[in-house]
Enzyme design. Structure first.
Site, PDB file in Angstrom:
ATOM      1  N   ASP A  53       0.810  -1.217   0.000  1.00  0.00           N
ATOM      2  CA  ASP A  53       0.000   0.000   0.000  1.00  0.00           C
ATOM      3  C   ASP A  53       0.846   1.271   0.000  1.00  0.00           C
ATOM      4  O   ASP A  53       2.053   1.224   0.230  1.00  0.00           O
ATOM      5  CB  ASP A  53      -0.867   0.022   1.268  1.00  0.00           C
ATOM      6  CG  ASP A  53      -2.193  -0.676   1.027  1.00  0.00           C
ATOM      7  OD1 ASP A  53      -2.547  -0.896  -0.143  1.00  0.00           O
ATOM      8  OD2 ASP A  53      -2.870  -0.997   2.027  1.00  0.00           O
ATOM      9  N   TYR A 111       7.414  -9.887   6.979  1.00  0.00           N
ATOM     10  CA  TYR A 111       7.174  -8.454   7.131  1.00  0.00           C
ATOM     11  C   TYR A 111       7.792  -7.996   8.442  1.00  0.00           C
ATOM     12  O   TYR A 111       7.850  -8.768   9.406  1.00  0.00           O
ATOM     13  CB  TYR A 111       5.669  -8.153   7.186  1.00  0.00           C
ATOM     14  CG  TYR A 111       4.993  -8.118   5.842  1.00  0.00           C
ATOM     15  CD1 TYR A 111       4.928  -6.929   5.118  1.00  0.00           C
ATOM     16  CD2 TYR A 111       4.415  -9.260   5.306  1.00  0.00           C
ATOM     17  CE1 TYR A 111       4.295  -6.894   3.879  1.00  0.00           C
ATOM     18  CE2 TYR A 111       3.782  -9.227   4.063  1.00  0.00           C
ATOM     19  CZ  TYR A 111       3.725  -8.031   3.357  1.00  0.00           C
ATOM     20  OH  TYR A 111       3.105  -7.986   2.134  1.00  0.00           O
TER      21      TYR A 111
END
Lengths: 247, 247
Positions: A53, A111
């Site tokens: 994003d 992540y």
């Protein structure tokens, strides 16, 4: 055609996300622009391990593309890096077989999420870590990890904007450690749903502050409803750290 | 009136430098705008330990100003930080006697300079370290420090744009060390001329690459001519690190 796998890093601050969008500056857009220049005007499409994003960073995103050019890996790195803007860099290039696919062949993803814990904000990490100057109960946070690790339906931890039907994912490892003034979360899993890492971080921080406890995390997971869960932590603390493939 | 001393940090990337200039975004301009808001429209002027150029950062710049408001230090920090943009932060506030002056009372200043040594550039430090991917002879660089440390006329290491007549300054300490992929220089001195740290870094890097040697540094210093010296290293690697006062 030669299939090329690239590991790239980008600073998400000035991008509207990874995926191409009309009239927006995107990572895909910039990489494809660089490839077009190298291929003297021919369009080359890239495939990534997944999207990120707006404001989300990548330390090790993986993409692939097909090129008619026979260029050694070392020279691909130079050619791409001299054509790319300063907030995207190619770190590694590898020639792969035409069966390889950057998205379908992923075996796991890591992540990381950086949380700045200092009382005052820090000008140098304002776009790179989420400033959260509250005291945190690490023990209770650790206690809740056992309910999240493993194979679960993560509907409760997925943005309702998702288009994915199957919400079952496997988390192999969640961990957090202190580094200077920061708390760094690591998540390793088979794959992650839309906003999943950011919702997990938001929830773990609420556990840390004592707004909910570790058993609440278990209940929330079991309820499979997004609305019961904490805030989505902001994108600028998140890093797609590593993508792993079998080979 | 109450004289207030503040230690501030700023990310120089989006500033046209410290000092106010018409139609430019400056650190002084932003701090004075915040003070004007806190003083309900009254103009409050600040004095700094010295200027910094466009793109140059500060980890610990010091300023002072006079205010009719009697506010505890803790509350000054909050009031200022909630009025300042995200790339300037007040780290410390201290009430001082009216005899204190942020510029005239400086006893020493420390600057640091970050050089990124990795082969490929790094997207996250592109505005915070100078990318210099060449091999460096640290021994020869260390050898040249002896000629620079001490009290000298630094005309050779000063931008010709300076307005200062007296070019004699004392450097107490120059040092460099590795930190992850970076080489970090530290300079501590009584004061520094315009661009002096950046010219010293540019020169030391030329010594490291073997373009000149340590004895050349001695000669350059003795010649007292700016034109004989290496490149000015870019501003974005430079940090005003600490300003020290007697007290």
């Amino acid at each position: 055609m030669n299939r090329i796998k690239c590991t790239i890093s980008y600073d998400g601050t000035l991008f509207a996300g990874f995926q191409s969008q009309p009239d927006q500056r995107t990572v895909q857009g910039e990489v494809e622009k660089a490839l077009k220049r190298i291929h003297k005007g021919s369009e080359i499409k890239i495939q990534a391990s997944g999207r990120t994003d707006a404001t989300v960073h990548a330390y090790g995103q993986v993409i692939h593309f097909d090129s008619p050019l026979a260029i050694p890996s070392r020279n691909w790195i130079q050619a791409l890096n001299s054509s790319l803007p300063m907030d995207v860099v190619v770190k590694d290039v590898e020639a792969v077989s035409e069966g390889f696919h950057a998205r379908y062949d992923v075996t796991s993803k890591e992540y990381r999420y950086r949380v700045l814990r200092s009382k005052e904000r820090d000008v140098f990490s304002r776009a790179y870590a989420f400033h959260y100057p509250y005291s945190l109960n690490y023990e209770e946070m650790r206690e809740s990890l056992q309910y999240l690790i493993g194979t679960h339906d993560f509907t409760s931890f997925c943005s309702m904007k998702t288009d994915k039907e199957n919400k079952v994912r496997t988390i192999y490892e969640i961990d957090f450690f202190e580094e200077n003034d920061e708390l760094v979360f690591r998540f390793i899993g088979s794959g992650f749903l839309y906003n999943m890492v950011r919702i997990l971080v938001g929830t773990l921080l609420e556990v840390g502050r004592g707004k909910i406890n570790s058993l609440d995390v278990k209940k929330i997971l079991e309820q499979k409803k997004r609305e019961n869960v904490g805030k989505t932590a902001p994108g600028h603390g998140l890093y797609l750290w590593r993508v792993t493939y079998d080979n």
